[in-house]
Design a protein around this motif. Structure first.
Motif, PDB file in Angstrom:
ATOM      1  N   TRP A   1     -86.693 -10.243  78.174  1.00  0.00           N
ATOM      2  CA  TRP A   1     -86.823 -10.229  76.717  1.00  0.00           C
ATOM      3  C   TRP A   1     -87.607 -11.444  76.251  1.00  0.00           C
ATOM      4  O   TRP A   1     -87.340 -12.575  76.664  1.00  0.00           O
ATOM      5  N   GLN A   2     -88.572 -11.197  75.384  1.00  0.00           N
ATOM      6  CA  GLN A   2     -89.359 -12.262  74.776  1.00  0.00           C
ATOM      7  C   GLN A   2     -88.892 -12.460  73.335  1.00  0.00           C
ATOM      8  O   GLN A   2     -88.842 -11.516  72.547  1.00  0.00           O
ATOM      9  N   THR A   3     -88.538 -13.693  72.999  1.00  0.00           N
ATOM     10  CA  THR A   3     -88.127 -14.001  71.630  1.00  0.00           C
ATOM     11  C   THR A   3     -89.356 -14.214  70.767  1.00  0.00           C
ATOM     12  O   THR A   3     -90.219 -15.033  71.096  1.00  0.00           O
ATOM     13  N   LEU A   4     -89.436 -13.471  69.672  1.00  0.00           N
ATOM     14  CA  LEU A   4     -90.576 -13.570  68.768  1.00  0.00           C
ATOM     15  C   LEU A   4     -90.257 -14.534  67.633  1.00  0.00           C
ATOM     16  O   LEU A   4     -89.125 -14.612  67.166  1.00  0.00           O
ATOM     17  N   THR A   5     -91.270 -15.241  67.198  1.00  0.00           N
ATOM     18  CA  THR A   5     -91.127 -16.167  66.077  1.00  0.00           C
ATOM     19  C   THR A   5     -91.757 -15.548  64.844  1.00  0.00           C
ATOM     20  O   THR A   5     -92.935 -15.181  64.857  1.00  0.00           O
ATOM     21  N   GLY A   6     -90.962 -15.423  63.797  1.00  0.00           N
ATOM     22  CA  GLY A   6     -91.466 -14.825  62.567  1.00  0.00           C
ATOM     23  C   GLY A   6     -92.115 -15.855  61.660  1.00  0.00           C
ATOM     24  O   GLY A   6     -91.791 -17.041  61.700  1.00  0.00           O
ATOM     25  N   THR A   7     -93.033 -15.372  60.841  1.00  0.00           N
ATOM     26  CA  THR A   7     -93.689 -16.202  59.834  1.00  0.00           C
ATOM     27  C   THR A   7     -93.050 -15.918  58.485  1.00  0.00           C
ATOM     28  O   THR A   7     -92.926 -14.757  58.076  1.00  0.00           O
ATOM     29  N   SER A   8     -92.647 -16.976  57.799  1.00  0.00           N
ATOM     30  CA  SER A   8     -91.973 -16.803  56.511  1.00  0.00           C
ATOM     31  C   SER A   8     -92.945 -16.289  55.464  1.00  0.00           C
ATOM     32  O   SER A   8     -94.090 -16.758  55.360  1.00  0.00           O
TER      33      SER A   8
ATOM     34  N   TYR B   1     -92.915 -10.512  61.857  1.00  0.00           N
ATOM     35  CA  TYR B   1     -93.045 -10.647  63.298  1.00  0.00           C
ATOM     36  C   TYR B   1     -94.259  -9.851  63.785  1.00  0.00           C
ATOM     37  O   TYR B   1     -94.441  -8.680  63.404  1.00  0.00           O
ATOM     38  N   GLN B   2     -95.080 -10.470  64.640  1.00  0.00           N
ATOM     39  CA  GLN B   2     -96.212  -9.779  65.266  1.00  0.00           C
ATOM     40  C   GLN B   2     -95.733  -9.174  66.585  1.00  0.00           C
ATOM     41  O   GLN B   2     -95.267  -9.893  67.474  1.00  0.00           O
TER      42      GLN B   2
ATOM     43  N   THR C   1     -83.238 -12.283  63.770  1.00  0.00           N
ATOM     44  CA  THR C   1     -83.856 -12.697  65.029  1.00  0.00           C
ATOM     45  C   THR C   1     -84.413 -11.439  65.686  1.00  0.00           C
ATOM     46  O   THR C   1     -83.842 -10.350  65.545  1.00  0.00           O
ATOM     47  N   LEU C   2     -85.528 -11.581  66.419  1.00  0.00           N
ATOM     48  CA  LEU C   2     -86.156 -10.410  67.024  1.00  0.00           C
ATOM     49  C   LEU C   2     -86.604 -10.748  68.439  1.00  0.00           C
ATOM     50  O   LEU C   2     -87.217 -11.795  68.676  1.00  0.00           O
TER      51      LEU C   2
ATOM     52  N   LEU D   1     -82.853  -6.451  67.366  1.00  0.00           N
ATOM     53  CA  LEU D   1     -82.824  -7.205  66.121  1.00  0.00           C
ATOM     54  C   LEU D   1     -81.410  -7.712  65.882  1.00  0.00           C
ATOM     55  O   LEU D   1     -80.449  -6.946  65.925  1.00  0.00           O
ATOM     56  N   GLY D   2     -81.285  -9.011  65.617  1.00  0.00           N
ATOM     57  CA  GLY D   2     -79.991  -9.603  65.318  1.00  0.00           C
ATOM     58  C   GLY D   2     -80.006 -10.314  63.985  1.00  0.00           C
ATOM     59  O   GLY D   2     -81.071 -10.526  63.384  1.00  0.00           O
ATOM     60  N   PHE D   3     -78.820 -10.687  63.536  1.00  0.00           N
ATOM     61  CA  PHE D   3     -78.686 -11.384  62.257  1.00  0.00           C
ATOM     62  C   PHE D   3     -77.747 -12.562  62.449  1.00  0.00           C
ATOM     63  O   PHE D   3     -76.628 -12.404  62.946  1.00  0.00           O
ATOM     64  N   THR D   4     -78.211 -13.752  62.067  1.00  0.00           N
ATOM     65  CA  THR D   4     -77.431 -14.966  62.247  1.00  0.00           C
ATOM     66  C   THR D   4     -76.279 -15.013  61.254  1.00  0.00           C
ATOM     67  O   THR D   4     -76.219 -14.229  60.305  1.00  0.00           O
ATOM     68  N   GLY D   5     -75.387 -15.986  61.475  1.00  0.00           N
ATOM     69  CA  GLY D   5     -74.153 -16.056  60.694  1.00  0.00           C
ATOM     70  C   GLY D   5     -74.354 -16.280  59.218  1.00  0.00           C
ATOM     71  O   GLY D   5     -73.438 -16.038  58.420  1.00  0.00           O
ATOM     72  N   ASP D   6     -75.532 -16.751  58.798  1.00  0.00           N
ATOM     73  CA  ASP D   6     -75.741 -16.985  57.372  1.00  0.00           C
ATOM     74  C   ASP D   6     -76.383 -15.799  56.675  1.00  0.00           C
ATOM     75  O   ASP D   6     -76.765 -15.898  55.509  1.00  0.00           O
ATOM     76  N   ALA D   7     -76.515 -14.672  57.365  1.00  0.00           N
ATOM     77  CA  ALA D   7     -77.015 -13.459  56.708  1.00  0.00           C
ATOM     78  C   ALA D   7     -75.988 -12.971  55.696  1.00  0.00           C
ATOM     79  O   ALA D   7     -74.788 -13.228  55.818  1.00  0.00           O
ATOM     80  N   LYS D   8     -76.463 -12.257  54.699  1.00  0.00           N
ATOM     81  CA  LYS D   8     -75.582 -11.781  53.641  1.00  0.00           C
ATOM     82  C   LYS D   8     -75.017 -10.401  53.972  1.00  0.00           C
ATOM     83  O   LYS D   8     -75.735  -9.528  54.465  1.00  0.00           O
TER      84      LYS D   8
END
Length: 684
Positions: A244-251, A261-262, A234-235, A281-288
């Motif tokens: 803080w603005q939450t950015l949406t990434g493109t896969s 992320y732009q 997450t960014l 920058l964060g990492f959700t619970g399903d990150a490895k």
């Protein structure tokens, strides 16, 4: 050791190349070429005669106000060259301008010099600026501009562009004045401030700065400011007001689903501009768990004829450690072998700032649970129903394991998720009398099931029913006075039982009475076992098969033998039969105690059997549960011993007891006597 995920420079380049082919805004990283001979921006198709040495007759001089810098990939930088005529006659001349670099053999393709024509348009300098005249005693200024485009062989090295200018005579055969200037060809730079090296999965995001600089005099209009990170990232970007603005990434499908992320919509960079963004920058619970790679880039788009070029560090390596998830298990203190399930809970906590999906792995093991089905786990579903957890039976060096999992469970950010479970050791006639320990191992796994985020191991006591006899007789006389003694059926576990049949088995020439709660005696009818040569009967002490958790039920009985009883040794077995109406019942209790039947005379009438209450009533229970009281709260510290005078054991007992006794006898006839009978195990 946690698995590491590595993405090499070559792999990144290949990935970005594919993305470019599919229209994504990503470019291959720079490669470097070996030093090569200088290439010139004014190369011509045919060779021309070089002008002669500088002529001395003409009074022309040249001043070049060259730019200090030019941006590779940026816009053109204007400059002037001024020719001064100190002579007495007007002079026609040509101005030759060449730009070259030794940084790349292909640089000539992207270095360009232009001049402003009389009509105000910019035209390329192919060799010289033609048709120039400077009047006597005056100056002529020519407006020029220098552009250095990007090429993948010349992208991220500071290099020098040599600007060579010369005033030629009108025929172009003689050099009248000349100048050489060095122009620094700069490139856009990208720096990461306070680059993180570790992060916690599901934990607080890590903060850092990305700074993109344009150190040149060129204006850039083609710079995409982006950051590529793991698909579980997450960014957020800090605004000018501190929000803080939450950015949406493109896969990016060709990069394993990474997100692009732009950082800005504006692709401009003014001369000398510095662009800085503070990110977290964060990492959700399903990150490895392991190493992940973050790529901040400035992508310079050179149009359809060239691939975009990425400027920036190769990567930021971040070690994803552990998890913000915790696990607390409130395990049951004990379960009864063959008893009903015992409820317990497991709670997963999330200290992180994002919801965390997880799998809960459950493993119940015991060194003696030698076959499938000896352990059972259930979970309480959202609909309020208990549903079995599918368990896989595995033999491992430390024992026999029953392994299952609950998948796709989510714990909210800064919250907790409690899973309600229950554990049982289902009835199995091969080990119903065994006690021991069940090891309950629980683990919170990531969504893929590959990485352990939190874990717990608890010991649960496995307790078998215990049958104890107190004051048992050792001798008896046929027709003599019955002997009184106590039989206790002890459930020291947290499981309840609803399948317990308390019985006494002995010689068929016997009589048995059970004392009721009011002190009177009830005759119990013995049912023959039906086994050839066994000559045994079974007395069913009660039709009530329930034995609550942590409860002891004590039956006060008196046993006698009729006149026809054979002289010699016989055995009395006190047992609890579990699951008497199932395909595989089990019997728990001590080995039978011996009674020697003798011919010694008996005092009194010689019959010795009390008549008792002849009303058919279900035998009462004398039970203690924790504090020594029965289900009604009445004290059960003692039972009154009552004997009725004279008579024989003629009463047949209640219908329920007769039916239960018949069932128990049927079990014995079908082979229960051959089952495993555990030796008496007294609870600690």
């Amino acid at each position: 050791m946690p698995a590491r995920r590595s993405r090499s420079t070559v792999l990144t380049a290949a990935t970005l190349g594919v993305l470019l082919a599919t229209g994504a805004v990503v470019a291959s990283p720079a490669a470097y070429a070996a030093d090569a001979p200088a290439a010139t921006a004014t190369a011509t198709a045919t060779a021309t005669a070089e002008p002669t040495a500088k002529a001395t007759a003409d009074k022309l001089s040249l001043q070049v106000d060259a730019p200090a810098t030019v941006g590779r990939g940026g816009g053109p930088v204007e400059f002037t060259e001024t020719v001064t005529n100190s002579g007495t006659a007007d002079a026609s001349f040509k101005l030759r301008v060449q730009a070259a670099t030794d940084a790349s053999p292909l640089a000539y393709q992207v270095i360009k010099v232009e001049y402003r024509d009389a009509d105000g348009t910019w035209k390329p300098v192919t060799d010289t600026v033609p048709g120039l005249t400077v009047t006597a005693g005056a100056t002529r200024t020519v407006q020029l501009r220098l552009t250095t485009g990007l090429h993948s062989y010349w992208s991220d090295r500071v290099s020098t562009v040599k600007l060579s200018s010369a005033v030629l005579d009108a025929a172009g055969s003689a050099v009248l004045a000349e100048s050489t200037k060095d122009v620094s060809a700069e490139y856009v730079t990208l720096e990461v401030g306070n680059a993180p090296t570790t992060a916690v999965i599901g934990g607080a995001p890590v903060e850092f700065d990305v700074t993109i600089k344009n150190p040149s005099a060129s204006r850039f209009t083609n710079v995409s400011k982006v950051l590529e990170a793991d698909k579980s990232s997450t960014l957020q970007m800090q605004e000018a007001d501190g929000s803080w603005q939450t950015l949406t990434g493109t896969s990016l499908p060709h990069a394993g689903g990474d997100l692009l992320y732009q950082l800005a919509d504006d692709q401009n960079l003014a001369p000398g501009e510095t662009f800085t963004r503070h990110l977290r920058l964060g990492f959700t619970g399903d990150a490895k768990i392991g190493t992940t790679y973050v790529h901040p880039w400035a992508l310079l788009d050179q149009g359809s004829n060239y691939s975009p070029v990425s400027v920036g560090p190769q990567y930021i390596a971040i070690n994803l450690t552990g998890s913000a998830l915790g696990l607390s298990v409130q395990e049951p203190a004990s379960i009864g072998n063959g008893g009903k399930p015992v409820e317990f809970t497991e709670t997963v906590t999330n200290a992180g700032s994002s919801d965390a999906p997880f799998n809960l792995k459950l493993d119940a093991s015991n060194p003696n649970a030698r076959s499938d089905g000896r352990m059972a786990l259930e979970s309480l579903d959202a609909d309020g129903n208990w549903k079995p957890v599918g368990l896989t039976f595995k033999q491992q060096p430390d024992g026999f394991h029953f392994i299952g999992s609950l998948n796709d469970v989510t714990v909210p950010a800064h919250g907790a998720k409690t899973v309600q479970l229950r554990l049982a050791a289902p009835l199995n006639n091969d080990w119903a009398g065994q006690s021991g320990t069940v090891k309950l191992a629980s683990a919170v796994l990531d969504r893929t099931g590959q990485y352990v985020l939190a874990e717990s191991t608890k010991d649960v006591a496995l307790k078998a029913l215990d049958v104890q006899t107190k004051g048992a007789p050792t001798t008896a006389v046929p027709g003599g006075t019955p002997a009184e003694f106590d039989i206790s059926f002890i459930n020291s576990s947290a499981s309840a039982y609803d399948n317990v049949s308390p019985i006494v088995q002995t010689d068929r020439r016997s009589t048995l009475q059970v004392q009721k709660a009011d002190g009177s005696w009830e005759n119990v009818t013995g049912v023959p076992t039906g086994q050839p040569g066994a000559d045994q009967v079974v007395y069913h002490l009660t039709a009530d098969k329930n034995l609550p958790a942590s409860t002891t039920v004590t039956k006060h009985v008196r046993l006698g033998f009729t006149d026809g009883a054979p002289i010699g040794r016989t055995y009395v077995n006190t047992r609890a039969v579990l699951g008497e109406n199932t395909d595989f019942p089990a019997s728990v209790g001590p080995q039978g105690f011996p009674v020697d039947v003798t011919s010694a005379p008996v005092s009194g009438t010689g019959k010795g059997a009390a008549g008792g209450d002849t009303t058919a009533v279900k035998a009462g229970l004398t039970s203690t549960s924790g504090g020594g009281s029965d289900a009604t709260g009445t004290s059960t510290d003692s039972t009154t011993d009552t004997q009725s005078a004279g008579g024989s054991l003629a009463h047949t007992g209640s219908d329920g007891m007769l039916a239960a006794a018949a069932a128990a006898a049927g079990l014995l006839a079908s082979g229960i006597a051959a089952l495993f009978f555990a030796r008496r195990r007294r609870s600690a």
